[in-house]
Design a protein around this motif. Structure first.
Motif, mmCIF file in Angstrom:
data_model
loop_
_atom_site.group_PDB
_atom_site.id
_atom_site.type_symbol
_atom_site.label_atom_id
_atom_site.label_comp_id
_atom_site.label_asym_id
_atom_site.label_seq_id
_atom_site.Cartn_x
_atom_site.Cartn_y
_atom_site.Cartn_z
ATOM 1 N N ARG A 136 0.884 -1.052 -0.025
ATOM 2 C CA ARG A 136 -0.198 -0.145 -0.026
ATOM 3 C C ARG A 136 1.086 1.098 0.060
ATOM 4 O O ARG A 136 0.581 2.294 -0.756
ATOM 5 C CB ARG A 136 -1.055 0.045 1.310
ATOM 6 C CG ARG A 136 -1.805 1.239 1.204
ATOM 7 C CD ARG A 136 -2.656 1.250 2.421
ATOM 8 N NE ARG A 136 -1.952 1.326 3.611
ATOM 9 C CZ ARG A 136 -2.452 0.920 4.936
ATOM 10 N NH1 ARG A 136 -3.660 0.428 4.876
ATOM 11 N NH2 ARG A 136 -1.449 0.985 5.735
ATOM 12 N N ARG A 162 -17.134 16.954 -11.068
ATOM 13 C CA ARG A 162 -16.304 16.279 -12.201
ATOM 14 C C ARG A 162 -16.055 17.193 -13.357
ATOM 15 O O ARG A 162 -15.210 17.272 -14.060
ATOM 16 C CB ARG A 162 -16.658 14.921 -12.603
ATOM 17 C CG ARG A 162 -15.809 14.517 -13.396
ATOM 18 C CD ARG A 162 -15.911 12.896 -13.679
ATOM 19 N NE ARG A 162 -15.328 12.281 -12.476
ATOM 20 C CZ ARG A 162 -15.585 10.950 -12.181
ATOM 21 N NH1 ARG A 162 -16.038 10.223 -13.112
ATOM 22 N NH2 ARG A 162 -15.033 10.554 -11.119
ATOM 23 N N ALA A 205 -4.303 -1.556 -4.318
ATOM 24 C CA ALA A 205 -5.764 -1.278 -4.629
ATOM 25 C C ALA A 205 -5.646 0.201 -5.448
ATOM 26 O O ALA A 205 -4.993 0.667 -5.321
ATOM 27 C CB ALA A 205 -6.609 -1.208 -3.544
ATOM 28 N N GLU A 206 -6.870 0.426 -6.271
ATOM 29 C CA GLU A 206 -6.740 1.587 -6.848
ATOM 30 C C GLU A 206 -7.301 2.718 -6.197
ATOM 31 O O GLU A 206 -7.878 2.347 -5.146
ATOM 32 C CB GLU A 206 -7.832 1.432 -7.973
ATOM 33 C CG GLU A 206 -7.796 0.336 -9.171
ATOM 34 C CD GLU A 206 -6.478 0.778 -10.001
ATOM 35 O OE1 GLU A 206 -6.232 1.865 -10.346
ATOM 36 O OE2 GLU A 206 -5.661 0.000 -10.436
ATOM 37 N N GLU A 207 -6.686 3.723 -6.324
ATOM 38 C CA GLU A 207 -7.115 5.191 -5.612
ATOM 39 C C GLU A 207 -8.647 5.207 -5.688
ATOM 40 O O GLU A 207 -9.043 5.079 -7.113
ATOM 41 C CB GLU A 207 -6.228 6.388 -5.764
ATOM 42 C CG GLU A 207 -4.762 6.183 -5.603
ATOM 43 C CD GLU A 207 -4.687 5.983 -3.917
ATOM 44 O OE1 GLU A 207 -5.433 6.447 -3.261
ATOM 45 O OE2 GLU A 207 -3.797 5.107 -3.472
ATOM 46 N N PRO A 208 -9.464 5.661 -4.935
ATOM 47 C CA PRO A 208 -10.754 5.885 -4.830
ATOM 48 C C PRO A 208 -11.033 7.134 -5.820
ATOM 49 O O PRO A 208 -10.185 8.128 -5.462
ATOM 50 C CB PRO A 208 -11.257 6.087 -3.665
ATOM 51 C CG PRO A 208 -10.199 6.412 -2.753
ATOM 52 C CD PRO A 208 -9.150 5.781 -3.175
ATOM 53 N N SER A 209 -11.531 6.900 -6.834
ATOM 54 C CA SER A 209 -11.952 8.017 -7.924
ATOM 55 C C SER A 209 -12.679 9.294 -7.213
ATOM 56 O O SER A 209 -13.304 9.052 -6.262
ATOM 57 C CB SER A 209 -12.740 7.506 -8.863
ATOM 58 O OG SER A 209 -13.989 7.205 -8.582
ATOM 59 N N GLU A 210 -12.580 10.349 -7.883
ATOM 60 C CA GLU A 210 -13.011 11.486 -7.178
ATOM 61 C C GLU A 210 -14.583 11.412 -7.380
ATOM 62 O O GLU A 210 -15.208 10.717 -8.237
ATOM 63 C CB GLU A 210 -12.789 12.622 -8.187
ATOM 64 C CG GLU A 210 -11.545 13.249 -7.928
ATOM 65 C CD GLU A 210 -10.846 14.370 -8.574
ATOM 66 O OE1 GLU A 210 -11.726 15.029 -9.024
ATOM 67 O OE2 GLU A 210 -9.522 14.440 -8.947
ATOM 68 N N ASP A 211 -15.353 12.185 -6.463
ATOM 69 C CA ASP A 211 -16.817 12.163 -6.481
ATOM 70 C C ASP A 211 -17.315 12.661 -7.890
ATOM 71 O O ASP A 211 -16.591 13.563 -8.516
ATOM 72 C CB ASP A 211 -17.392 12.914 -5.200
ATOM 73 C CG ASP A 211 -19.019 12.760 -5.027
ATOM 74 O OD1 ASP A 211 -19.491 11.919 -5.664
ATOM 75 O OD2 ASP A 211 -19.614 13.612 -4.431
#
Length: 77
Positions: free
Chosen positions: A21, A52, A42-48
């Motif tokens: 990590r 956008r 793990a993939e970084e969480p995408s922006e809300d």
């Protein structure tokens, strides 16, 4: 890419997961010298999704009102 025998991975699993990590470097887990699994970060969480399109679109006018008057709608006739 780092490789690690399955027995060593089993003994140090949580520590290895923390390292993957933090360094983002995958680890290949081997059994008898052959790769059997790959631990990847793990993939970084995408922006809300809200916001956008900030800076891409421009809102003009009142977005809460219909584009045309109700008299122009054929469905209401």
């Amino acid at each position: 890419m780092k490789t690690m025998p399955a027995g060593e991975f089993k003994a140090r699993c949580l520590k290895v997961m923390d390292q993957v990590r933090s360094t983002r470097e995958p680890v290949v887990i081997t059994k008898k010298g052959r790769p059997v699994a790959k631990l990847v970060p793990a993939e970084e969480p995408s922006e809300d999704f809200l916001g956008r399109l900030a800076g891409v679109m421009k809102i003009v006018g009142d977005i809460t009102q219909p584009v045309e008057d109700a008299d122009a709608w054929e469905a209401l006739r």
